[in-house]
Design an enzyme around this catalytic site. Structure first.
Site, PDB file in Angstrom:
ATOM      1  N   LYS A 112       0.492  -1.258   0.059  1.00 48.00           N
ATOM      2  CA  LYS A 112      -0.155  -0.025   0.022  1.00 48.00           C
ATOM      3  C   LYS A 112       0.977   1.196   0.113  1.00 48.00           C
ATOM      4  O   LYS A 112       0.544   2.154  -0.760  1.00 48.00           O
ATOM      5  CB  LYS A 112      -1.009  -0.058   1.099  1.00 48.00           C
ATOM      6  CG  LYS A 112      -2.088  -0.873   1.128  1.00 48.00           C
ATOM      7  CD  LYS A 112      -3.230  -0.659   2.056  1.00 48.00           C
ATOM      8  CE  LYS A 112      -4.386  -1.472   2.050  1.00 48.00           C
ATOM      9  NZ  LYS A 112      -5.317  -1.559   3.072  1.00 48.00           N
ATOM     10  N   LYS A 193      -4.405 -12.038  -5.735  1.00 43.88           N
ATOM     11  CA  LYS A 193      -5.690 -12.585  -5.183  1.00 43.88           C
ATOM     12  C   LYS A 193      -6.664 -11.624  -5.352  1.00 43.88           C
ATOM     13  O   LYS A 193      -6.943 -10.548  -5.792  1.00 43.88           O
ATOM     14  CB  LYS A 193      -5.358 -12.465  -3.698  1.00 43.88           C
ATOM     15  CG  LYS A 193      -5.625 -11.155  -2.856  1.00 43.88           C
ATOM     16  CD  LYS A 193      -5.958 -11.339  -1.346  1.00 43.88           C
ATOM     17  CE  LYS A 193      -6.362  -9.977  -0.996  1.00 43.88           C
ATOM     18  NZ  LYS A 193      -7.994  -9.900  -0.784  1.00 43.88           N
ATOM     19  N   LYS A 196     -11.568  -6.858  -3.273  1.00 42.82           N
ATOM     20  CA  LYS A 196     -12.828  -5.703  -3.302  1.00 42.82           C
ATOM     21  C   LYS A 196     -12.347  -4.893  -4.280  1.00 42.82           C
ATOM     22  O   LYS A 196     -13.041  -3.940  -4.783  1.00 42.82           O
ATOM     23  CB  LYS A 196     -13.180  -5.464  -1.959  1.00 42.82           C
ATOM     24  CG  LYS A 196     -13.929  -6.708  -1.587  1.00 42.82           C
ATOM     25  CD  LYS A 196     -14.996  -5.925  -0.360  1.00 42.82           C
ATOM     26  CE  LYS A 196     -14.414  -6.632   1.004  1.00 42.82           C
ATOM     27  NZ  LYS A 196     -13.423  -5.920   1.760  1.00 42.82           N
TER      28      LYS A 196
HETATM   29  P1  ATP Z   1      -9.570  -5.023   0.085  1.00 41.63           P
HETATM   30  O1  ATP Z   1      -9.267  -5.461  -1.393  1.00 41.63           O
HETATM   31  O2  ATP Z   1     -10.415  -3.953   0.320  1.00 41.63           O
HETATM   32  O3  ATP Z   1      -8.562  -5.256   1.012  1.00 41.63           O
HETATM   33  P2  ATP Z   1     -10.514  -7.787   0.389  1.00 41.63           P
HETATM   34  O4  ATP Z   1     -11.056  -8.263  -0.664  1.00 41.63           O
HETATM   35  O5  ATP Z   1      -8.858  -8.116   0.754  1.00 41.63           O
HETATM   36  O6  ATP Z   1     -10.511  -6.348   0.286  1.00 41.63           O
HETATM   37  P3  ATP Z   1     -10.978  -7.843   3.261  1.00 41.63           P
HETATM   38  O7  ATP Z   1     -12.355  -7.117   3.672  1.00 41.63           O
HETATM   39  O8  ATP Z   1      -9.589  -7.501   3.306  1.00 41.63           O
HETATM   40  O9  ATP Z   1     -11.408  -8.307   1.632  1.00 41.63           O
HETATM   41  O10 ATP Z   1     -11.080  -9.410   3.574  1.00 41.63           O
HETATM   42  C1  ATP Z   1     -12.277 -10.053   4.254  1.00 41.63           C
HETATM   43  C2  ATP Z   1     -11.853 -11.407   4.409  1.00 41.63           C
HETATM   44  O11 ATP Z   1     -11.923 -12.183   3.296  1.00 41.63           O
HETATM   45  C3  ATP Z   1     -10.553 -11.902   5.235  1.00 41.63           C
HETATM   46  O12 ATP Z   1     -10.636 -12.747   6.248  1.00 41.63           O
HETATM   47  C4  ATP Z   1      -9.706 -12.113   3.935  1.00 41.63           C
HETATM   48  O13 ATP Z   1      -8.581 -13.061   4.231  1.00 41.63           O
HETATM   49  C5  ATP Z   1     -10.729 -12.823   3.070  1.00 41.63           C
HETATM   50  N1  ATP Z   1     -10.244 -12.662   1.897  1.00 41.63           N
HETATM   51  C6  ATP Z   1      -9.899 -11.594   1.236  1.00 41.63           C
HETATM   52  N2  ATP Z   1      -9.632 -11.862  -0.165  1.00 41.63           N
HETATM   53  C7  ATP Z   1      -9.680 -13.235  -0.442  1.00 41.63           C
HETATM   54  C8  ATP Z   1      -9.148 -14.008  -1.603  1.00 41.63           C
HETATM   55  N3  ATP Z   1      -8.866 -13.630  -2.604  1.00 41.63           N
HETATM   56  N4  ATP Z   1      -9.368 -15.394  -1.032  1.00 41.63           N
HETATM   57  C9  ATP Z   1      -9.638 -15.984   0.147  1.00 41.63           C
HETATM   58  N5  ATP Z   1      -9.918 -15.114   1.173  1.00 41.63           N
HETATM   59  C10 ATP Z   1      -9.767 -13.962   0.842  1.00 41.63           C
END
Ligand code: ATP
Ligand code: LTN
Length: 328
Positions: A112, A193, A196
């Site tokens: 970041k 990965k 969001k």
């Molecule tokens: P951002 O991109 O805004 O960081 P994110 O998609 O990484 O969002 P988070 O809110 O940070 O989502 O994560 C919520 C939960 O989902 C956490 O437990 C995280 O480990 C899990 N998670 C996020 N992305 C993945 C993925 N691609 N595969 C499996 N688990 C995930």
């Protein structure tokens, strides 16, 4: 008393199948065996700028999705982080026992801070606040996706450091990853990965995407130059589609091989798309029901916060006492 589970999700973007398979599905499953608290982490979201009106709307939308995937407010407490003020209070105390070097090593912080010229210092403190979310409830188990493993290790280190400086105060929590689906990759970029906040309409399948959108996204997913599934040589894109199917359908490794070995990629994608659509259909139906009931979500969030506040306040009192801070 049953051991406690705590986990969190940011109200940024739209929750996707990576969030579901990596974390949320597990949350719903284990809530009957543990004393569970699930937290919408809005204070984490504002470590990067969020449009205020949009953030407000995303918090409610996410609460609706969490209820729709099966979080049952009669078994779990569903809370918004900023409505339990003690999280931020404990975060300060933990900040003071956390060496800067530990935070500089976090891969999420590095990514970041490299991506932006100027960042708020909250981006660096992010994992300390996450430690506070967990330690404040004395949680024993934290169900997350694989990308959070490093933050969880840091939480353990912070808890151990506090305990050794000031005496036994916090439970040292354990990470709980799913066996399949701990790291779902982006459909368009299977080296990254699914996330969001990633740009690109073909990157993630949102839990609220209608069937035709899901179909389109999966049919366009990046694969490799092979024509059909070969489990020995499949590239990241194909392995990702297989993992999505396996995690949704809970197939065994053996059943997966039997069903997909030699299947052409076009058919693989169609099969995966239909499995995802079928799994999301009841979730979307429940989401529509939940959001149709005016005031229901706000009530659940308020009751959740009320239930957990005394636990959080108790831990803060204990930590203050341990540190010698003033506790009348
Ligand atoms: P951002 O991109 O805004 O960081 P994110 O998609 O990484 O969002 P988070 O809110 O940070 O989502 O994560 C919520 C939960 O989902 C956490 O437990 C995280 O480990 C899990 N998670 C996020 N992305 C993945 C993925 N691609 N595969 C499996 N688990 C995930
Ligand atoms: N950093 C986590 C979200 C999060 C969290 C938590 C997860 C904040 N506090 C406490 C587990 C426990 C993420 O998924 N990006």
């Amino acid at each position: 008393m049953r051991p406690r589970v705590l986990s969190g999700i940011q109200p940024t973007g739209s929750p996707h199948i990576g969030n579901y398979l990596g974390a949320l599905k597990n949350w719903a499953k284990i809530q009957y065996d543990y004393d569970s608290i699930y937290c919408i982490v809005d204070l984490h979201a504002v470590t990067v700028y969020q449009d205020p009106a949009e953030l407000r709307a995303k918090i409610e939308e996410l609460a609706g999705v969490l209820l729709a995937i099966g979080i049952d407010p009669t078994h779990s407490s569903l809370i918004v982080q900023s409505s339990v003020a003690a999280h931020a209070e404990l975060a300060w105390m933990l900040t003071c026992v956390t060496p800067i070097g530990w935070l500089e090593r976090m891969t999420q912080f590095k990514a970041k801070s490299e991506a932006q010229e100027s960042i708020g210092s909250g981006v660096m403190q992010y994992p300390v606040l996450m430690a506070a979310d967990i330690l404040i409830y004395q949680a024993a188990i934290v169900p997350v996706g694989d990308d959070q493993s490093q933050h969880l290790e840091l939480t353990r280190d912070i808890a151990q450091r506090f305990n050794s400086l000031y005496g036994d105060t916090f439970v040292v929590p354990e990470t709980r990853l799913p066996t399949v689906g701990a790291r779902i990759m982006g459909l368009d970029e299977p080296e990254k990965k699914m996330s969001k906040s990633a740009a690109g309409s073909g990157h993630a399948v949102s839990l609220l995407d209608p069937p035709d959108v899901i179909r389109k996204k999966i049919l366009r997913a990046t694969t490799d130059s092979n024509p059909a599934v070969d489990f020995e040589t499949a590239g990241a894109g194909v392995r990702n589609l297989l993992a999505i199917f396996q995690a949704f359908t809970e197939s065994t490794d053996e059943a997966l091989r039997t069903q997909f070995s030699g299947m052409r990629y076009g058919d693989l994608k169609k099969t995966v798309a239909e499995a995802v659509i079928a799994a999301l259909e009841p979730i979307q139906k429940r989401y529509r029901e939940i959001t149709a009931e005016t005031g229901y979500i706000a009530r659940v969030l308020e009751e959740g916060a009320e239930k957990v506040r005394p636990i959080a306040n108790d831990t803060v009192k204990k930590a203050k006492r341990a540190m010698g801070l003033y506790t009348p």
